[in-house]
Write an enzyme that holds these catalytic residues in place. Sequence first.
Site, PDB file in Angstrom:
ATOM      1  N   HIS A  71       0.832  -1.217   0.000  1.00 52.03           N
ATOM      2  CA  HIS A  71       0.000   0.000   0.000  1.00 52.03           C
ATOM      3  C   HIS A  71       0.859   1.256   0.000  1.00 52.03           C
ATOM      4  O   HIS A  71       1.910   1.315   0.637  1.00 52.03           O
ATOM      5  CB  HIS A  71      -0.992  -0.001   1.161  1.00 52.03           C
ATOM      6  CG  HIS A  71      -0.409   0.110   2.539  1.00 52.03           C
ATOM      7  ND1 HIS A  71      -0.221   1.321   3.174  1.00 52.03           N
ATOM      8  CD2 HIS A  71       0.016  -0.836   3.418  1.00 52.03           C
ATOM      9  CE1 HIS A  71       0.281   1.121   4.377  1.00 52.03           C
ATOM     10  NE2 HIS A  71       0.444  -0.188   4.549  1.00 52.03           N
ATOM     11  N   GLU A 222      -5.249   1.184   2.927  1.00 59.59           N
ATOM     12  CA  GLU A 222      -4.889   0.168   3.922  1.00 59.59           C
ATOM     13  C   GLU A 222      -4.881   0.727   5.330  1.00 59.59           C
ATOM     14  O   GLU A 222      -5.293   0.058   6.285  1.00 59.59           O
ATOM     15  CB  GLU A 222      -3.520  -0.427   3.591  1.00 59.59           C
ATOM     16  CG  GLU A 222      -3.186  -1.708   4.366  1.00 59.59           C
ATOM     17  CD  GLU A 222      -2.600  -1.456   5.760  1.00 59.59           C
ATOM     18  OE1 GLU A 222      -2.575  -2.408   6.568  1.00 59.59           O
ATOM     19  OE2 GLU A 222      -2.192  -0.308   6.048  1.00 59.59           O
ATOM     20  N   ASP A 242       3.935  -6.090   3.716  1.00 56.09           N
ATOM     21  CA  ASP A 242       3.810  -4.956   4.622  1.00 56.09           C
ATOM     22  C   ASP A 242       4.890  -5.076   5.680  1.00 56.09           C
ATOM     23  O   ASP A 242       5.456  -6.154   5.895  1.00 56.09           O
ATOM     24  CB  ASP A 242       2.412  -4.934   5.254  1.00 56.09           C
ATOM     25  CG  ASP A 242       1.933  -3.532   5.587  1.00 56.09           C
ATOM     26  OD1 ASP A 242       2.793  -2.655   5.786  1.00 56.09           O
ATOM     27  OD2 ASP A 242       0.705  -3.331   5.665  1.00 56.09           O
ATOM     28  N   HIS A 322       4.835   3.471  12.777  1.00 49.82           N
ATOM     29  CA  HIS A 322       3.906   4.592  12.955  1.00 49.82           C
ATOM     30  C   HIS A 322       4.548   5.755  13.715  1.00 49.82           C
ATOM     31  O   HIS A 322       3.842   6.582  14.300  1.00 49.82           O
ATOM     32  CB  HIS A 322       2.607   4.143  13.637  1.00 49.82           C
ATOM     33  CG  HIS A 322       1.696   3.415  12.692  1.00 49.82           C
ATOM     34  ND1 HIS A 322       0.349   3.250  12.939  1.00 49.82           N
ATOM     35  CD2 HIS A 322       1.921   2.818  11.489  1.00 49.82           C
ATOM     36  CE1 HIS A 322      -0.202   2.575  11.931  1.00 49.82           C
ATOM     37  NE2 HIS A 322       0.743   2.302  11.046  1.00 49.82           N
TER      38      HIS A 322
END
Length: 345
Positions: A71, A222, A242, A322
């Site tokens: 993604h 995603e 991923d 993240h």
Amino acid sequence: MTVNIDEKYVVSFLKKLLDTPSPTGYTHHIIDMIREEAESLGFPVTFNEKGGAIISMEGENDSYTVGLSGHVDTLGAMVRSITPHGTLKITSLGGFAMSSIENEYCIIHTRGGKTYTGTILTQHPSVHVYADARDFKRSEEHMEVRIDELVSSREDVEGLGIRTGDYISFDARAVVTDSGYIKSRHLDDKASVAALFGLLESAKREGWKPKQNVKLLISNYEEVGHGAAYIPSDIAELIAVDMGCMGEDLTCKETDVSICAKDSSGPYDYHMTGKLIELCEAQGIEHAVDIYPFYGSDASAALRGGSNIRAALIGPGVHASHSMERTHTRAVIGTARLLCAYVQG
């Protein structure tokens, strides 16, 4: 057949991806770039109705199709409202800790096509002014964007063309070190997309075909859970590519290819996962097998969407997901090598 992955190409394309803003929902520019790159390598591209790209590779046997997904949408934000003193309240796109974006530079993308720079701060940013600056809760309602324009009111900001619903992208700050580390925001999942293009470039340069047809789905939702909720109906098995996680109770390193046996959506296919482990061992690819209890993938979305497929999950090991992430070229190239070995056999 052992293939050669062009590391220089993969890292160069990854840097290009990282330097292109693409918060989830605002991905048309990067999808255009994906299309141009795939077509330059000789592979046809179609699109689903959500704007995701589907890149097709013709196989030696066209009766079976393997899907590979990565993604290009990333974490980001959206303008929630304009304050009376000329800053922007935000709403998050994707799941991240507010502390991870504090003091970061950003870009506001207006629907009129203009862009403005800014900085994400708390409402109490200065220790010289606010007694609680250090302890002030880093939550969405306490964060705002300071715009780099001469504005001091809501009317000033509206005069720039900024409105509620405009997208905000975070400065990726991508750096490739001499030691092979790649540190940047949004390695989730642009590192995996670069690995997928390493496969495409290798097939083009060395003239090989996969055993079966292959479709690469470059998804664009995603981060909000439905990137691959729809996949082409001819796909029989899907490998979501991923990032792999690192931390407590995990064995993955930044140089490893992560093979996820189970995440929050449940276990991945036993036979596919076993085959991926066997290929890593046979090819000498650094890898780790882990379980991610707070993780979901495009394969999870496809299965929950009712797709009649088998599924697996792999990707380069990434530290501090993240947040300000880091991986190593060995993990990205290892991921490309593993994918090549899988589709060839």
